[in-house]
Scaffold this motif. Sequence first.
Motif, PDB file in Angstrom:
ATOM      1  N   UNK A 137       2.942   3.294  -7.397  1.00 24.61           N
ATOM      2  CA  UNK A 137       1.637   2.475  -7.831  1.00 24.61           C
ATOM      3  C   UNK A 137       0.602   2.424  -7.100  1.00 24.61           C
ATOM      4  N   UNK A 138       0.829   2.722  -5.809  1.00 27.03           N
ATOM      5  CA  UNK A 138      -0.469   2.779  -4.825  1.00 27.03           C
ATOM      6  C   UNK A 138      -0.996   4.120  -4.858  1.00 27.03           C
ATOM      7  N   UNK A 139      -0.417   5.412  -5.186  1.00 23.27           N
ATOM      8  CA  UNK A 139      -0.681   6.445  -5.580  1.00 23.27           C
ATOM      9  C   UNK A 139      -1.651   6.628  -6.641  1.00 23.27           C
ATOM     10  N   UNK A 187      -6.777  -0.351  -1.604  1.00 24.28           N
ATOM     11  CA  UNK A 187      -5.450   0.580  -1.751  1.00 24.28           C
ATOM     12  C   UNK A 187      -5.712   2.024  -1.402  1.00 24.28           C
ATOM     13  N   UNK A 188      -6.930   2.485  -1.969  1.00 25.74           N
ATOM     14  CA  UNK A 188      -7.250   3.884  -1.569  1.00 25.74           C
ATOM     15  C   UNK A 188      -7.566   4.048  -0.108  1.00 25.74           C
ATOM     16  N   UNK A 189      -7.895   3.159   0.632  1.00 27.48           N
ATOM     17  CA  UNK A 189      -8.304   3.131   2.027  1.00 27.48           C
ATOM     18  C   UNK A 189      -7.027   3.245   2.721  1.00 27.48           C
ATOM     19  N   UNK A 190      -6.271   2.402   2.486  1.00 28.61           N
ATOM     20  CA  UNK A 190      -4.829   2.121   3.131  1.00 28.61           C
ATOM     21  C   UNK A 190      -3.947   3.494   3.022  1.00 28.61           C
ATOM     22  N   UNK A 191      -3.761   3.730   1.594  1.00 32.28           N
ATOM     23  CA  UNK A 191      -3.173   5.319   1.569  1.00 32.28           C
ATOM     24  C   UNK A 191      -3.697   6.180   2.360  1.00 32.28           C
ATOM     25  N   UNK A 192      -5.164   6.342   2.297  1.00 32.96           N
ATOM     26  CA  UNK A 192      -5.670   7.262   3.427  1.00 32.96           C
ATOM     27  C   UNK A 192      -5.604   7.285   4.774  1.00 32.96           C
TER      28      UNK A 192
END
Length: 337
Positions: A182-184, A238-243
């Motif tokens: 989901x994060x992806x 979300x994008x920053x955390x995944x990054x």
Amino acid sequence: MYLLGIETSCDETAAAIVQDDFKILSDVVLSQDEIHAVYGGVVPELASRQHISAIGFVVEESLRQARVEFQDIAAYGVTLGPGLIGSLLVGLSYAKGLAYYFKKPLIPVDHLEAHIESVFLEGARVSFPAVALLVSGGHTSTFYMKKRLDYKLVGKTRDDAAGEALDKIAKFLELGYPGGPIIDRLAGKGDPRAYRFGLPQMTDRSLDFSFSGLKTAALTKIRGAAMSKAHPQFNDFIASFEHAVIRALLSNLDRTIKVYNPSSLILCGGVARNTKLRARFEKFAEQRSLEAYIPSPELCTDNAAMVAALAVEKFKRQKTASFPLDLNAYPRGTPYR
Ligand code: KG4
Ligand code: ZN
């Protein structure tokens, strides 16, 4: 020659038939995601109960799809660990029963080594030495491989696994389970540079990983900004955390290759399905003139084809258990490394 692999280390009941040339004839995975989703994570007792009711059907289905009979199976491969003890015992007991009844060898397989082995299912001609980065919900580890079947653990997480950190943040934000995919998806719609996260540092120069600091930093930001799906910068967050998670993985890999100087890199495990991680890993390897191998997405998450593949390779080298009925399960890691 056909091998049947069985995998029940966590919440997937899986069976696969693989030929001795690594051709996959069937790869059946029955996910329990729906059962555990309401709890936001795997409930061990429910997982083992579901394995016990599904294993027979899943094995039969793997034979049916491959169009082979039990009598055609030359040997069985089964995951002994690491994983949930109740879950492991279901697959192991079932495999023992089959091997005993059909008088065929039973090959013990380590779950983490099987994840790495999944690259060989697709004909990869990996040049050694290689460094493998295994990123899953239960593990985040690096292995140095001088040659095939030679796995030296050189780094592991001291707290959360990367997938676990993604799943926990997703759970906290009520995104659903498992949170990684989901994060992806959401991260693809956000700006990865909108929120700043630090890089986890090991004070003792070890090659280990740590994700609990990133998770705590994310929770602090979530509380501070009242972050939720309704927040205008939700996808950016979300994008920053995944990054940040990907940056931590690749920064560790960079330190690891400086010590081990490999010719190629392998990325595997459930989180290796992540689209940004795949792209950045490939770029990372290219910039350093290293070969890069990543299994197809469906072979990254838990499956039994990878178990059968490792069993094929071990069987060819006669690395079978002499007394299969003596085999035991090892929730914290097998002694077969
Ligand atoms: O290897 P795996 O199936 O099981 C373990 O051995 O742990 O990995 C499951 C993990 C979960 O944490 C899940 O959220 C994560 O893999 N995952 C992903 C993606 N697909 C699965 N993480 C990020 N992006 C994805 N697309
Ligand atoms: Zn796994």
